[in-house]
Design a protein around this motif. Structure first.
Motif, PDB file in Angstrom:
ATOM      1  N   SER A 228       0.875  -1.318   0.120  1.00  0.00           N
ATOM      2  CA  SER A 228       0.055   0.045  -0.160  1.00  0.00           C
ATOM      3  C   SER A 228       0.706   1.186   0.051  1.00  0.00           C
ATOM      4  O   SER A 228       0.209   2.405   0.045  1.00  0.00           O
ATOM      5  N   THR A 229       2.254   1.180   0.267  1.00  0.00           N
ATOM      6  CA  THR A 229       2.965   2.425   0.010  1.00  0.00           C
ATOM      7  C   THR A 229       3.235   2.795  -1.347  1.00  0.00           C
ATOM      8  O   THR A 229       3.198   2.061  -2.300  1.00  0.00           O
ATOM      9  N   LEU A 230       3.654   4.059  -1.517  1.00  0.00           N
ATOM     10  CA  LEU A 230       3.801   5.136  -2.763  1.00  0.00           C
ATOM     11  C   LEU A 230       4.928   4.331  -3.302  1.00  0.00           C
ATOM     12  O   LEU A 230       5.028   4.184  -4.466  1.00  0.00           O
ATOM     13  N   GLY A 231       6.121   3.922  -2.647  1.00  0.00           N
ATOM     14  CA  GLY A 231       7.361   3.564  -3.080  1.00  0.00           C
ATOM     15  C   GLY A 231       7.026   2.128  -3.834  1.00  0.00           C
ATOM     16  O   GLY A 231       7.495   2.146  -4.981  1.00  0.00           O
ATOM     17  N   ALA A 232       6.369   1.205  -3.212  1.00  0.00           N
ATOM     18  CA  ALA A 232       6.052  -0.150  -3.988  1.00  0.00           C
ATOM     19  C   ALA A 232       5.069   0.006  -5.126  1.00  0.00           C
ATOM     20  O   ALA A 232       5.307  -0.588  -6.272  1.00  0.00           O
ATOM     21  N   THR A 233       4.269   1.049  -4.959  1.00  0.00           N
ATOM     22  CA  THR A 233       3.286   1.378  -6.192  1.00  0.00           C
ATOM     23  C   THR A 233       4.205   1.983  -7.335  1.00  0.00           C
ATOM     24  O   THR A 233       3.983   1.643  -8.540  1.00  0.00           O
ATOM     25  N   LEU A 234       5.171   2.809  -7.165  1.00  0.00           N
ATOM     26  CA  LEU A 234       5.888   3.303  -8.083  1.00  0.00           C
ATOM     27  C   LEU A 234       6.735   2.313  -8.943  1.00  0.00           C
ATOM     28  O   LEU A 234       6.824   2.417 -10.063  1.00  0.00           O
ATOM     29  N   VAL A 235       7.311   1.416  -7.982  1.00  0.00           N
ATOM     30  CA  VAL A 235       8.223   0.290  -8.442  1.00  0.00           C
ATOM     31  C   VAL A 235       7.238  -0.586  -9.263  1.00  0.00           C
ATOM     32  O   VAL A 235       7.681  -1.130 -10.638  1.00  0.00           O
ATOM     33  N   ALA A 236       5.963  -0.863  -9.170  1.00  0.00           N
ATOM     34  CA  ALA A 236       5.177  -1.653  -9.705  1.00  0.00           C
ATOM     35  C   ALA A 236       4.968  -0.936 -11.152  1.00  0.00           C
ATOM     36  O   ALA A 236       4.766  -1.754 -12.308  1.00  0.00           O
ATOM     37  N   ILE A 237       4.333   0.350 -11.301  1.00  0.00           N
ATOM     38  CA  ILE A 237       4.194   1.074 -12.217  1.00  0.00           C
ATOM     39  C   ILE A 237       5.275   1.184 -13.458  1.00  0.00           C
ATOM     40  O   ILE A 237       5.188   1.068 -14.585  1.00  0.00           O
ATOM     41  N   PHE A 238       6.576   1.533 -12.788  1.00  0.00           N
ATOM     42  CA  PHE A 238       7.895   1.574 -13.480  1.00  0.00           C
ATOM     43  C   PHE A 238       8.337   0.270 -13.973  1.00  0.00           C
ATOM     44  O   PHE A 238       8.492  -0.022 -15.337  1.00  0.00           O
ATOM     45  N   ALA A 239       7.812  -0.970 -13.412  1.00  0.00           N
ATOM     46  CA  ALA A 239       7.839  -2.441 -13.978  1.00  0.00           C
ATOM     47  C   ALA A 239       7.099  -2.533 -15.118  1.00  0.00           C
ATOM     48  O   ALA A 239       7.220  -3.184 -16.080  1.00  0.00           O
ATOM     49  N   VAL A 240       5.644  -2.048 -15.042  1.00  0.00           N
ATOM     50  CA  VAL A 240       4.702  -2.339 -16.199  1.00  0.00           C
ATOM     51  C   VAL A 240       5.072  -1.647 -17.392  1.00  0.00           C
ATOM     52  O   VAL A 240       5.028  -2.190 -18.484  1.00  0.00           O
ATOM     53  N   GLN A 241       5.522  -0.352 -17.293  1.00  0.00           N
ATOM     54  CA  GLN A 241       5.931   0.436 -18.390  1.00  0.00           C
ATOM     55  C   GLN A 241       7.146  -0.224 -19.138  1.00  0.00           C
ATOM     56  O   GLN A 241       7.268  -0.140 -20.314  1.00  0.00           O
ATOM     57  N   LEU A 242       8.134  -0.451 -18.255  1.00  0.00           N
ATOM     58  CA  LEU A 242       9.201  -0.987 -18.871  1.00  0.00           C
ATOM     59  C   LEU A 242       9.182  -2.441 -19.527  1.00  0.00           C
ATOM     60  O   LEU A 242       9.473  -2.679 -20.483  1.00  0.00           O
ATOM     61  N   LEU A 243       8.264  -3.271 -19.016  1.00  0.00           N
ATOM     62  CA  LEU A 243       8.113  -4.468 -19.637  1.00  0.00           C
ATOM     63  C   LEU A 243       7.301  -4.363 -20.802  1.00  0.00           C
ATOM     64  O   LEU A 243       7.403  -5.038 -22.044  1.00  0.00           O
ATOM     65  N   TRP A 244       6.019  -3.400 -20.951  1.00  0.00           N
ATOM     66  CA  TRP A 244       5.629  -3.060 -22.292  1.00  0.00           C
ATOM     67  C   TRP A 244       6.543  -2.508 -23.241  1.00  0.00           C
ATOM     68  O   TRP A 244       6.459  -2.852 -24.350  1.00  0.00           O
ATOM     69  N   PHE A 245       7.463  -1.775 -22.944  1.00  0.00           N
ATOM     70  CA  PHE A 245       8.564  -1.242 -23.831  1.00  0.00           C
ATOM     71  C   PHE A 245       9.247  -2.166 -24.461  1.00  0.00           C
ATOM     72  O   PHE A 245       9.636  -2.153 -25.621  1.00  0.00           O
ATOM     73  N   CYS A 246       9.295  -3.346 -23.392  1.00  0.00           N
ATOM     74  CA  CYS A 246      10.146  -4.676 -24.151  1.00  0.00           C
ATOM     75  C   CYS A 246       9.171  -5.315 -24.920  1.00  0.00           C
ATOM     76  O   CYS A 246       9.845  -6.542 -25.404  1.00  0.00           O
ATOM     77  N   GLY A 247       7.953  -4.963 -24.930  1.00  0.00           N
ATOM     78  CA  GLY A 247       7.144  -6.202 -25.947  1.00  0.00           C
ATOM     79  C   GLY A 247       6.267  -6.980 -25.279  1.00  0.00           C
ATOM     80  O   GLY A 247       5.713  -7.909 -25.603  1.00  0.00           O
ATOM     81  N   LEU A 248       6.500  -6.808 -23.945  1.00  0.00           N
ATOM     82  CA  LEU A 248       5.766  -7.853 -22.802  1.00  0.00           C
ATOM     83  C   LEU A 248       4.510  -7.215 -22.225  1.00  0.00           C
ATOM     84  O   LEU A 248       4.464  -6.236 -22.043  1.00  0.00           O
ATOM     85  N   HIS A 249       3.422  -7.980 -22.105  1.00  0.00           N
ATOM     86  CA  HIS A 249       2.323  -7.299 -21.270  1.00  0.00           C
ATOM     87  C   HIS A 249       2.504  -7.004 -19.866  1.00  0.00           C
ATOM     88  O   HIS A 249       2.095  -7.762 -19.089  1.00  0.00           O
ATOM     89  N   GLY A 250       2.848  -5.839 -19.615  1.00  0.00           N
ATOM     90  CA  GLY A 250       3.308  -5.648 -18.422  1.00  0.00           C
ATOM     91  C   GLY A 250       2.417  -5.678 -17.206  1.00  0.00           C
ATOM     92  O   GLY A 250       2.527  -5.944 -16.118  1.00  0.00           O
ATOM     93  N   GLN A 251       0.988  -5.154 -17.819  1.00  0.00           N
ATOM     94  CA  GLN A 251      -0.008  -5.147 -16.958  1.00  0.00           C
ATOM     95  C   GLN A 251      -0.349  -6.593 -16.236  1.00  0.00           C
ATOM     96  O   GLN A 251      -0.645  -6.780 -15.060  1.00  0.00           O
TER      97      GLN A 251
END
Length: 436
Positions: A228-251
């Motif tokens: 529930s922390t902001l830090g963990a949420t930002l890490v999750a969002i960063f991972a989603v975007q980076l995975l999508w950038f690499c062609g994987l369904h980050g969500q």
């Protein structure tokens, strides 16, 4: 070799392993089992708690409507762990080649077996009474979610293991299939439930007295607190975007790991909202879906699509934008992700990653300061258009307003990069130019 080329291969390897992990796939499918039911419960909850309803129809009529519609959300959203247990048992057994319907039934029975069947009730005079032979509905929802998940996987695994060992009763071919299947599942069911009965008895001699309180204090509470922390949420969002950038369904990849935490937080908010008490959590499943995906899909690309469709001058970019716009209004953005493209396109990687991170911080602090109400736990489909989804998720018009603020932020972040791309295309392919 560029930075993205260096991290692309390990990222894709990790992403593919997570995406193909059977346990995470089963968990994801099990959560979706309850989706149509929770949507029904959410609709009734929205109607019963519609803003300014008491001003429109009167306080007494609003209270009556709330009482009439209340059981609908209780029977669907408040017992989400029940559906989760059935789903895990069903899909796990199906994957192992065992009868899935018995797998689901045994998983649910195992969960109920280790669930305390008594409730502490405090009377108006302050006297504490223990009521036996009842189930606390909180343990069928958020508080029991991790017990349900762990127990259902264990129960389904035991059921399938004993079935594969042929520890079953074989009936003649002349016996009706329904009867034959029941006898086939008899011994595996008895052995599985015996294990859970032993677990229940063993925990009665511990300081927690039941496995629910043990799992909640030792596992669930720390994980949900971290998630529930902001830090963990930002890490999750960063991972989603980076995975999508690499062609994987980050969500899908990130959600399959974090959905148990986000859903538990959502149910805690729902319980508080139904009880009329203070809503506890900023980060929930609806926070992630409505205030990130709900702004045009992963990466919040609705503003980018508007820029492509109406501001860019090059024919190729305008066509991508206008083709992607109808789907983008309902938060489906694969057309722009693969049509622009976003995948492995270093030109737009900065706004693709930075814009969602900025917006998550804006919404988080807006909710933390009280400017925007927290999400109520109501399930709003992620395809609901912008503004409407934010208003429904927070039961306030401010939820829609903050989404429009997010849209403006994404617009500002994307505009210079898309204009730069547009100018480069106009320079390289001037014959494709058309008047804007």
């Amino acid at each position: 070799m560029s930075f993205f080329e260096k991290i692309e291969e390990p990222l894709m390897s990790v992403g593919e392993k997570l995406n193909n992990n059977k346990i995470l796939q089963i968990l994801r499918d099990s959560f979706m089992l309850a989706f149509p039911l929770t949507i029904f419960g959410s609709i009734t909850l929205i109607i019963a708690n519609f803003p300014f309803l008491s001003d429109l129809i009167g306080a007494e009529a609003a209270g009556t409507l709330n009482a009439l519609l209340g059981p609908a959300s209780t029977a669907t959203m408040s017992i989400a762990t029940v559906f989760l247990c059935i789903g895990i048992g069903y899909y796990f057994s199906k994957d192992k080649g065992c009868d899935p319907i018995f797998g689901g039934a045994i998983a649910l029975a195992a969960f109920i077996l280790v669930t305390p069947m008594e409730v502490l009730h405090v009377t108006e005079e302050g006297t504490e009474l223990i009521i036996s032979n009842v189930l606390d509905i909180n343990r069928l929802g958020a508080k029991g979610m991790f017990v349900g998940m762990i127990g259902s996987f264990l129960a389904a695994a035991l059921y399938c293991w004993t079935t594969k060992k042929n520890w079953t009763i074989k009936m003649p071919d002349s016996v009706p299939p329904a009867v034959s299947k029941s006898f086939t599942a008899l011994i595996p069911a008895c052995l599985t439930l015996t294990v859970f009965l032993v677990i229940r008895i063993a925990f009665e001699f511990t300081p927690w007295t039941n496995i629910h309180d043990f799992i909640y204090e030792v596992v669930q509470a720390p994980l949900t607190s971290l998630g529930s922390t902001l830090g963990a949420t930002l890490v999750a969002i960063f991972a989603v975007q980076l995975l999508w950038f690499c062609g994987l369904h980050g969500q899908i990849i990130v959600n399959s790991v974090l959905d148990p935490i986000w859903n538990a937080l959502t149910l805690e908010n729902l319980t508080a909202f139904q009880a009329g008490t203070e809503i506890p959590n900023i980060v929930t499943k609806q926070f992630i879906e409505i205030f990130t995906v709900g702004i045009g899909g992963s990466g919040m690309t609705l503003a980018a699509v508007l820029i492509l469709a109406f501001i860019c001058k090059h024919k190729q970019l305008r066509q991508v934008g206008r083709l992607a716009l109808p789907a983008g209004c309902f938060n489906v953005n694969e057309p722009v992700i693969y049509g622009l493209p976003v995948v492995l396109n270093p030109t737009i990687v900065i706004p693709w990653i930075v814009a969602p991170i900025i917006n998550v911080c804006i919404v988080y602090f807006a909710m933390a300061s009280g400017l925007v109400p927290l999400t109520t736990g109501v399930t709003v489909p992620w395809t609901t258009p912008i503004f409407l989804s934010g208003m429904l998720a927070t039961n306030s018009i401010m939820g829609g307003v903050i989404q429009l603020v997010e849209l403006a932020v994404v617009f500002v972040c994307w505009l210079p990069f898309l204009k730069s791309m547009d100018k480069q295309l106009l320079k390289d392919y001037p014959e494709e130019t058309q008047s804007a």
